[in-house]
Motif scaffolding. Structure first.
Motif, PDB file in Angstrom:
ATOM      1  N   ARG A 256      14.431 -16.311 -31.246  1.00  0.00           N
ATOM      2  CA  ARG A 256      13.392 -17.325 -31.320  1.00  0.00           C
ATOM      3  C   ARG A 256      13.928 -18.563 -32.012  1.00  0.00           C
ATOM      4  O   ARG A 256      13.370 -19.070 -32.985  1.00  0.00           O
ATOM      5  CB  ARG A 256      12.180 -16.741 -32.031  1.00  0.00           C
ATOM      6  CG  ARG A 256      11.571 -15.664 -31.166  1.00  0.00           C
ATOM      7  CD  ARG A 256      10.227 -15.184 -31.548  1.00  0.00           C
ATOM      8  NE  ARG A 256       9.391 -16.252 -32.040  1.00  0.00           N
ATOM      9  CZ  ARG A 256       8.821 -16.207 -33.237  1.00  0.00           C
ATOM     10  NH1 ARG A 256       8.985 -15.172 -34.022  1.00  0.00           N
ATOM     11  NH2 ARG A 256       8.075 -17.201 -33.632  1.00  0.00           N
ATOM     12  N   THR A 257      15.031 -18.941 -31.554  1.00  0.00           N
ATOM     13  CA  THR A 257      15.896 -20.089 -31.480  1.00  0.00           C
ATOM     14  C   THR A 257      16.980 -20.206 -32.517  1.00  0.00           C
ATOM     15  O   THR A 257      17.618 -21.213 -32.613  1.00  0.00           O
ATOM     16  CB  THR A 257      15.146 -21.432 -31.388  1.00  0.00           C
ATOM     17  OG1 THR A 257      14.828 -21.927 -32.622  1.00  0.00           O
ATOM     18  CG2 THR A 257      14.005 -21.420 -30.453  1.00  0.00           C
ATOM     19  N   ALA A 258      17.281 -19.130 -33.249  1.00  0.00           N
ATOM     20  CA  ALA A 258      18.361 -19.189 -34.245  1.00  0.00           C
ATOM     21  C   ALA A 258      19.732 -19.103 -33.599  1.00  0.00           C
ATOM     22  O   ALA A 258      20.632 -19.864 -33.938  1.00  0.00           O
ATOM     23  CB  ALA A 258      18.203 -18.072 -35.264  1.00  0.00           C
ATOM     24  N   GLY A 259      19.932 -18.174 -32.665  1.00  0.00           N
ATOM     25  CA  GLY A 259      21.182 -18.126 -31.912  1.00  0.00           C
ATOM     26  C   GLY A 259      22.311 -17.319 -32.509  1.00  0.00           C
ATOM     27  O   GLY A 259      23.386 -17.264 -31.950  1.00  0.00           O
ATOM     28  N   PHE A 260      22.098 -16.695 -33.683  1.00  0.00           N
ATOM     29  CA  PHE A 260      23.115 -15.805 -34.228  1.00  0.00           C
ATOM     30  C   PHE A 260      22.983 -14.436 -33.569  1.00  0.00           C
ATOM     31  O   PHE A 260      21.903 -14.057 -33.119  1.00  0.00           O
ATOM     32  CB  PHE A 260      22.938 -15.638 -35.740  1.00  0.00           C
ATOM     33  CG  PHE A 260      23.214 -16.888 -36.530  1.00  0.00           C
ATOM     34  CD1 PHE A 260      24.517 -17.331 -36.697  1.00  0.00           C
ATOM     35  CD2 PHE A 260      22.186 -17.613 -37.106  1.00  0.00           C
ATOM     36  CE1 PHE A 260      24.782 -18.481 -37.428  1.00  0.00           C
ATOM     37  CE2 PHE A 260      22.440 -18.759 -37.837  1.00  0.00           C
ATOM     38  CZ  PHE A 260      23.750 -19.189 -37.996  1.00  0.00           C
ATOM     39  N   ASN A 261      24.068 -13.695 -33.530  1.00  0.00           N
ATOM     40  CA  ASN A 261      23.970 -12.328 -33.020  1.00  0.00           C
ATOM     41  C   ASN A 261      24.910 -11.403 -33.789  1.00  0.00           C
ATOM     42  O   ASN A 261      25.996 -11.806 -34.205  1.00  0.00           O
ATOM     43  CB  ASN A 261      24.279 -12.265 -31.517  1.00  0.00           C
ATOM     44  CG  ASN A 261      25.657 -12.769 -31.165  1.00  0.00           C
ATOM     45  OD1 ASN A 261      25.867 -13.976 -31.052  1.00  0.00           O
ATOM     46  ND2 ASN A 261      26.597 -11.857 -30.976  1.00  0.00           N
ATOM     47  N   MET A 262      24.473 -10.168 -33.997  1.00  0.00           N
ATOM     48  CA  MET A 262      25.256  -9.166 -34.714  1.00  0.00           C
ATOM     49  C   MET A 262      25.775  -8.083 -33.780  1.00  0.00           C
ATOM     50  O   MET A 262      26.424  -7.142 -34.227  1.00  0.00           O
ATOM     51  CB  MET A 262      24.428  -8.547 -35.838  1.00  0.00           C
ATOM     52  CG  MET A 262      24.194  -9.500 -36.999  1.00  0.00           C
ATOM     53  SD  MET A 262      23.498  -8.715 -38.443  1.00  0.00           S
ATOM     54  CE  MET A 262      23.750 -10.004 -39.674  1.00  0.00           C
ATOM     55  N   VAL A 263      25.438  -8.204 -32.501  1.00  0.00           N
ATOM     56  CA  VAL A 263      26.003  -7.328 -31.467  1.00  0.00           C
ATOM     57  C   VAL A 263      26.408  -8.219 -30.296  1.00  0.00           C
ATOM     58  O   VAL A 263      25.882  -9.324 -30.140  1.00  0.00           O
ATOM     59  CB  VAL A 263      24.996  -6.251 -30.986  1.00  0.00           C
ATOM     60  CG1 VAL A 263      24.579  -5.340 -32.129  1.00  0.00           C
ATOM     61  CG2 VAL A 263      23.763  -6.894 -30.354  1.00  0.00           C
ATOM     62  N   ALA A 264      27.353  -7.750 -29.495  1.00  0.00           N
ATOM     63  CA  ALA A 264      27.769  -8.526 -28.330  1.00  0.00           C
ATOM     64  C   ALA A 264      26.630  -8.549 -27.316  1.00  0.00           C
ATOM     65  O   ALA A 264      26.174  -7.499 -26.863  1.00  0.00           O
ATOM     66  CB  ALA A 264      29.022  -7.910 -27.718  1.00  0.00           C
ATOM     67  N   MET A 265      26.178  -9.746 -26.952  1.00  0.00           N
ATOM     68  CA  MET A 265      25.038  -9.872 -26.051  1.00  0.00           C
ATOM     69  C   MET A 265      25.316  -9.230 -24.694  1.00  0.00           C
ATOM     70  O   MET A 265      24.439  -8.616 -24.090  1.00  0.00           O
ATOM     71  CB  MET A 265      24.682 -11.349 -25.857  1.00  0.00           C
ATOM     72  CG  MET A 265      24.315 -12.093 -27.128  1.00  0.00           C
ATOM     73  SD  MET A 265      22.971 -11.329 -28.053  1.00  0.00           S
ATOM     74  CE  MET A 265      21.642 -11.402 -26.869  1.00  0.00           C
TER      75      MET A 265
ATOM     76  N   ASN B 199      30.979 -14.309 -34.254  1.00  0.00           N
ATOM     77  CA  ASN B 199      29.637 -14.629 -34.717  1.00  0.00           C
ATOM     78  C   ASN B 199      29.379 -13.875 -36.010  1.00  0.00           C
ATOM     79  O   ASN B 199      30.221 -13.873 -36.901  1.00  0.00           O
ATOM     80  CB  ASN B 199      28.602 -14.293 -33.630  1.00  0.00           C
ATOM     81  CG  ASN B 199      27.335 -15.135 -33.750  1.00  0.00           C
ATOM     82  OD1 ASN B 199      26.737 -15.236 -34.811  1.00  0.00           O
ATOM     83  ND2 ASN B 199      26.941 -15.748 -32.650  1.00  0.00           N
ATOM     84  N   LEU B 200      28.238 -13.166 -36.133  1.00  0.00           N
ATOM     85  CA  LEU B 200      27.953 -12.407 -37.351  1.00  0.00           C
ATOM     86  C   LEU B 200      28.083 -10.901 -37.131  1.00  0.00           C
ATOM     87  O   LEU B 200      27.555 -10.104 -37.906  1.00  0.00           O
ATOM     88  CB  LEU B 200      26.537 -12.731 -37.847  1.00  0.00           C
ATOM     89  CG  LEU B 200      26.287 -14.187 -38.281  1.00  0.00           C
ATOM     90  CD1 LEU B 200      24.843 -14.365 -38.727  1.00  0.00           C
ATOM     91  CD2 LEU B 200      27.241 -14.602 -39.394  1.00  0.00           C
ATOM     92  N   MET B 201      28.807 -10.522 -36.081  1.00  0.00           N
ATOM     93  CA  MET B 201      28.968  -9.103 -35.760  1.00  0.00           C
ATOM     94  C   MET B 201      29.616  -8.292 -36.888  1.00  0.00           C
ATOM     95  O   MET B 201      29.256  -7.134 -37.084  1.00  0.00           O
ATOM     96  CB  MET B 201      29.767  -8.956 -34.453  1.00  0.00           C
ATOM     97  CG  MET B 201      28.984  -9.390 -33.216  1.00  0.00           C
ATOM     98  SD  MET B 201      29.988  -9.495 -31.709  1.00  0.00           S
ATOM     99  CE  MET B 201      30.498  -7.789 -31.530  1.00  0.00           C
ATOM    100  N   PRO B 202      30.552  -8.851 -37.671  1.00  0.00           N
ATOM    101  CA  PRO B 202      31.115  -8.077 -38.787  1.00  0.00           C
ATOM    102  C   PRO B 202      30.086  -7.710 -39.854  1.00  0.00           C
ATOM    103  O   PRO B 202      30.342  -6.824 -40.672  1.00  0.00           O
ATOM    104  CB  PRO B 202      32.179  -9.028 -39.363  1.00  0.00           C
ATOM    105  CG  PRO B 202      32.529  -9.947 -38.247  1.00  0.00           C
ATOM    106  CD  PRO B 202      31.246 -10.132 -37.496  1.00  0.00           C
ATOM    107  N   PHE B 203      28.920  -8.382 -39.844  1.00  0.00           N
ATOM    108  CA  PHE B 203      27.906  -8.137 -40.869  1.00  0.00           C
ATOM    109  C   PHE B 203      26.729  -7.318 -40.335  1.00  0.00           C
ATOM    110  O   PHE B 203      25.661  -7.278 -40.951  1.00  0.00           O
ATOM    111  CB  PHE B 203      27.400  -9.465 -41.436  1.00  0.00           C
ATOM    112  CG  PHE B 203      28.489 -10.341 -41.976  1.00  0.00           C
ATOM    113  CD1 PHE B 203      29.023 -10.120 -43.235  1.00  0.00           C
ATOM    114  CD2 PHE B 203      29.010 -11.380 -41.211  1.00  0.00           C
ATOM    115  CE1 PHE B 203      30.034 -10.921 -43.736  1.00  0.00           C
ATOM    116  CE2 PHE B 203      30.014 -12.194 -41.694  1.00  0.00           C
ATOM    117  CZ  PHE B 203      30.540 -11.960 -42.961  1.00  0.00           C
TER     118      PHE B 203
END
Length: 442
Positions: free
Chosen positions: A274-283, A181-185
């Motif tokens: 709030r509906t984007a769905g990206f994550n920068m940490v493991a849920m 996902n976007l975890m590297p950022f």
């Protein structure tokens, strides 16, 4: 033939909205099942699930996008996201405008219904402004993101990654091309500001955006715009603070980041549900208290007539305001020197009740079809209904029946509970009034 034509004339806007999404999903399913759309074979259920997730701008996926889809498949996904975010019928009307064709009353009513526009007059101009705003915003964001990603990934990948994630972010889809996902950022302010800005603007509602652009003063904003703007700012600030506190010492998420990076990442994780769905940490590594807050945010969602879903922020605020007004002994809730109509209060209650019912039924079915822990199933269901796309890692492990259930939830979440209600139930005004009586509650 005459009977068919007669029936066609009476297709209601809610039914047309549902049919347009269904049509897009079916076309997307066929395109994704083509041999040159994937690097490895996928099942029809997988194709249906992915097409539904893209069209409803959810972001849930049963496989890794970059390693499964070819460039053709990813482009199909991108088109489904763009069409699903703005609406197929909106693009259809736009084509009529470009070709110089007359836009009939039925199409004007549809535009009014889709974007919650208040009057029939000016709907064509309003649609032009929306589409222009969409492509200008995405264009500016694409250039901005390319400035940071081209030096890092090269011209070809940098530009491609930029356009894909810009479209995905603005339409609140949450699809990504990176393995994690976007975890590297995490903590990267440039990426966070650009992408979060996109899904906040996309999720706030086109009516609100147009109102802010056209009105010179805040005093001229409509009540809906004021509720959305102030509500978004307050909710984002509060949830950022809560997530920062709850995850501050969690070494699996933001515990090892610098303080400023913790703040940036907490902010991103507070606005993304709030509906984007990206994550920068493991849920799955987040604290249970953070997951509970995330569930609430996914259920609330974004704004009406936006690329976001959920029960909508205004609905949540109306219910909260009505509850507080009751305890304060106020018979008519009001805010910003305006009284809230009883009709709006009833509608908000109905939306919350129907949404809760859909989630309960889907979750109940999933507990029977899937042998998985309760929390991940609940998280997946709410994420699907809110068309968020966040997951605790169980999407790829769903059974074919489970995938179909989640598909239905995503579809119902995107068309909205009120659209579902109007499709199933014919309302009529009562011409009589019964006498009052008392029922004990609470």
């Amino acid at each position: 033939m005459k009977l068919l034509r007669k029936r066609r004339k009476y297709i209601s806007p809610p039914a047309l909205i549902a049919l347009s999404f269904l049509f897009t999903i079916l076309i997307g399913t066929v395109l994704l099942k083509l041999p040159f759309a994937t690097k490895v074979p996928i099942t029809w259920v997988n194709a249906l699930f992915t097409a539904t997730s893209a069209t409803t701008v959810t972001g849930l996926s049963v496989f890794d996008i970059s390693s499964t889809l070819t460039v053709f498949g990813e482009v199909v996904l991108l088109l489904l996201i763009q069409i699903g975010g703005v609406g197929l019928m909106a693009f259809a009307v736009a084509i009529l405008i470009i070709l110089g064709r007359k836009v009939g009353m039925k199409n004007r009513i549809f535009i009014q219904e889709t974007f919650s526009y208040q009057s029939i007059g000016g709907t064509v101009k309003f649609l032009r402004e929306i589409l222009l705003f969409v492509f200008i915003t995405e264009g500016i964001a694409f250039i901005a993101l390319s400035i940071f990603w081209v030096p890092e990934f090269g011209w070809k990948d940098g530009l491609y990654y930029s356009v894909f994630h810009v479209v995905s972010a603005f339409n609140n889809a949450g699809f990504f091309l990176f393995p994690d996902n976007l975890m590297p950022f995490a903590g990267n302010p440039e990426v966070i500001i650009i992408l979060s800005g996109l899904f906040v603007i996309g999720g706030i509602g086109f009516v609100v955006v147009m109102d802010v652009i056209q009105k010179k003063s805040i005093r001229q904003w409509t009540l809906h715009t004021k509720v959305m703007i102030y509500g978004t700012l307050i909710l984002n600030a509060m949830t950022t603070l809560f997530l920062l506190i709850m995850e501050f010492h969690n070494h699996k998420t933001i515990g090892d980041l610098s303080f400023l990076d913790k703040v940036w990442t907490s902010y991103f994780q507070s606005v993304s549900p709030r509906t984007a769905g990206f994550n920068m940490v493991a849920m799955s590594d987040m604290e249970e208290s953070s997951l509970l807050l995330t569930l609430l945010l996914m259920f609330i969602g974004g704004g009406s007539a936006s690329t976001a879903s959920g029960i909508k922020l205004t609905t949540f605020i109306i219910i909260l305001l009505t509850t507080l007004s009751y305890f304060r002994g106020i018979s008519e809730p009001h805010m910003f020197n305006r009284t809230i109509k009883t009709e709006i209060i009833f509608r908000s209650m109905a939306v919350a009740a129907v949404s809760s019912g859909v989630i309960f039924v889907a979750l109940f079915l999933l507990t029977m079809t899937e042998k998985m822990p309760f929390l991940p199933l609940l998280f997946e269901t709410v994420s699907a209904f809110g068309t968020v796309g966040l997951s605790l890692g169980i999407t790829s492990d769903l059974s074919p029946v489970g995938e179909i259930i989640i598909c239905l939830v995503m579809f119902l979440g995107r068309i909205g509970p009120l659209t579902l209600f109007f499709l199933l139930i014919r309302t009529k005004k009562e011409s009589y009034h019964y006498s009052y009586d008392h029922v004990h509650t609470g």
